[in-house]
Design a protein around this motif. Structure first.
Motif, PDB file in Angstrom:
ATOM      1  N   MET A 177       0.904  -1.428  -0.255  1.00 26.07           N
ATOM      2  CA  MET A 177       0.121   0.093  -0.130  1.00 26.07           C
ATOM      3  C   MET A 177       0.737   1.779  -0.169  1.00 26.07           C
ATOM      4  O   MET A 177       2.121   0.959   0.598  1.00 26.07           O
ATOM      5  N   LYS A 178       0.909   2.264  -0.551  1.00 26.53           N
ATOM      6  CA  LYS A 178       1.524   3.176  -0.646  1.00 26.53           C
ATOM      7  C   LYS A 178       0.585   4.636   0.178  1.00 26.53           C
ATOM      8  O   LYS A 178      -0.318   4.365   0.855  1.00 26.53           O
ATOM      9  N   SER A 179       2.044   4.945   0.802  1.00 29.61           N
ATOM     10  CA  SER A 179       1.432   6.132   1.966  1.00 29.61           C
ATOM     11  C   SER A 179       1.461   7.463   1.518  1.00 29.61           C
ATOM     12  O   SER A 179       3.475   7.396   1.141  1.00 29.61           O
ATOM     13  N   TYR A 180       0.947   8.420   2.289  1.00 28.92           N
ATOM     14  CA  TYR A 180       1.122   9.615   2.175  1.00 28.92           C
ATOM     15  C   TYR A 180       0.618   9.928   3.653  1.00 28.92           C
ATOM     16  O   TYR A 180      -0.090   9.829   4.054  1.00 28.92           O
ATOM     17  N   GLU A 181       1.776  10.971   3.509  1.00 26.62           N
ATOM     18  CA  GLU A 181       1.679  11.713   5.153  1.00 26.62           C
ATOM     19  C   GLU A 181       0.476  12.615   5.231  1.00 26.62           C
ATOM     20  O   GLU A 181      -0.340  12.391   6.353  1.00 26.62           O
ATOM     21  N   GLY A 241      -2.046   4.858  -6.110  1.00 24.54           N
ATOM     22  CA  GLY A 241      -1.990   3.365  -5.768  1.00 24.54           C
ATOM     23  C   GLY A 241      -2.631   2.284  -6.199  1.00 24.54           C
ATOM     24  O   GLY A 241      -3.281   2.841  -7.537  1.00 24.54           O
ATOM     25  N   THR A 249      -7.645  -0.763   0.440  1.00 22.04           N
ATOM     26  CA  THR A 249      -6.016  -1.251  -0.017  1.00 22.04           C
ATOM     27  C   THR A 249      -4.563   0.060  -1.056  1.00 22.04           C
ATOM     28  O   THR A 249      -3.610  -1.234  -0.462  1.00 22.04           O
ATOM     29  N   PHE A 281      -4.428   2.388  -0.809  1.00 18.15           N
ATOM     30  CA  PHE A 281      -3.279   3.782  -0.498  1.00 18.15           C
ATOM     31  C   PHE A 281      -3.344   4.459   0.979  1.00 18.15           C
ATOM     32  O   PHE A 281      -5.147   4.030   1.171  1.00 18.15           O
ATOM     33  N   GLU A 282      -2.725   5.051   1.411  1.00 17.68           N
ATOM     34  CA  GLU A 282      -3.417   5.814   2.925  1.00 17.68           C
ATOM     35  C   GLU A 282      -2.817   7.289   2.562  1.00 17.68           C
ATOM     36  O   GLU A 282      -1.698   7.580   2.774  1.00 17.68           O
ATOM     37  N   ILE A 283      -3.614   8.028   3.725  1.00 15.58           N
ATOM     38  CA  ILE A 283      -3.098   9.744   3.821  1.00 15.58           C
ATOM     39  C   ILE A 283      -3.326   8.977   5.248  1.00 15.58           C
ATOM     40  O   ILE A 283      -4.000   9.549   6.471  1.00 15.58           O
ATOM     41  N   ARG A 284      -1.979   9.005   5.762  1.00 14.01           N
ATOM     42  CA  ARG A 284      -1.504   8.972   8.086  1.00 14.01           C
ATOM     43  C   ARG A 284      -2.491   9.985   8.185  1.00 14.01           C
ATOM     44  O   ARG A 284      -2.793   9.534   9.555  1.00 14.01           O
TER      45      ARG A 284
END
Length: 149
Positions: free
Chosen positions: A1-5, A19, A76, A78-81
């Motif tokens: 999973m790609k993750s972005y802050e 993603g 699943t 991507f996420e934006i933390r």
């Protein structure tokens, strides 16, 4: 999973893939449950024996079942933390390109089409290309609009 802050990290990525989701198996039980939930019991979806002799050679998933998996794909892909929540704002366009036979696996590819500031967050327009394992063309393409905060 790609993750972005942060949401701002996505802004320069307009036009790019952000993603890819995990694969989801489309089995007959999932199709039957969707038919029960929606009242769509058309034989090409739920009558296994008849569907084997039909135009697709097997039962196929409902188009709207495929589309409904978009929520799982987002979970699943991507996420934006530092985003506290997101809401579905709607769809611009949906096309069902090819059927999804029972037993197939599908996943979503996410391409950011637009990033627009809104109060407290951003409105994201994302092309979701739903692909089927082993196929060179997508089964469904949809433009999803989400609001993230």
């Amino acid at each position: 999973m790609k993750s972005y802050e942060t949401l701002a990290d996505l802004q320069p990525l307009v036009g790019e893939n952000i993603g890819t989701s995990d694969w989801i198996q489309i089995d007959q039980d999932r199709i039957n449950k969707f038919a029960d939930a929606t009242g769509d019991h058309q034989w090409i979806h739920v009558d296994v024996d008849r569907a084997k002799t039909g135009p697709f050679g097997a039962p196929i998933a409902h188009g709207f079942l495929t589309l409904s998996l978009m929520s799982a794909f987002f979970g699943t892909g991507f996420e934006i933390r530092k985003s506290t929540m997101g809401v579905n704002y709607g769809l611009n366009k949906v096309r069902f390109i090819q059927p999804v036979p029972v037993g197939s696996r599908v996943r979503g590819q996410f391409k950011l089409l637009a990033w627009d500031a809104i109060e407290g967050g951003a409105q994201l327009t994302i092309e979701v290309a739903m692909e089927m394992e082993g196929s060179s063309k997508p089964v469904c393409v949809a433009e999803s609009i989400t609001r993230r905060f």
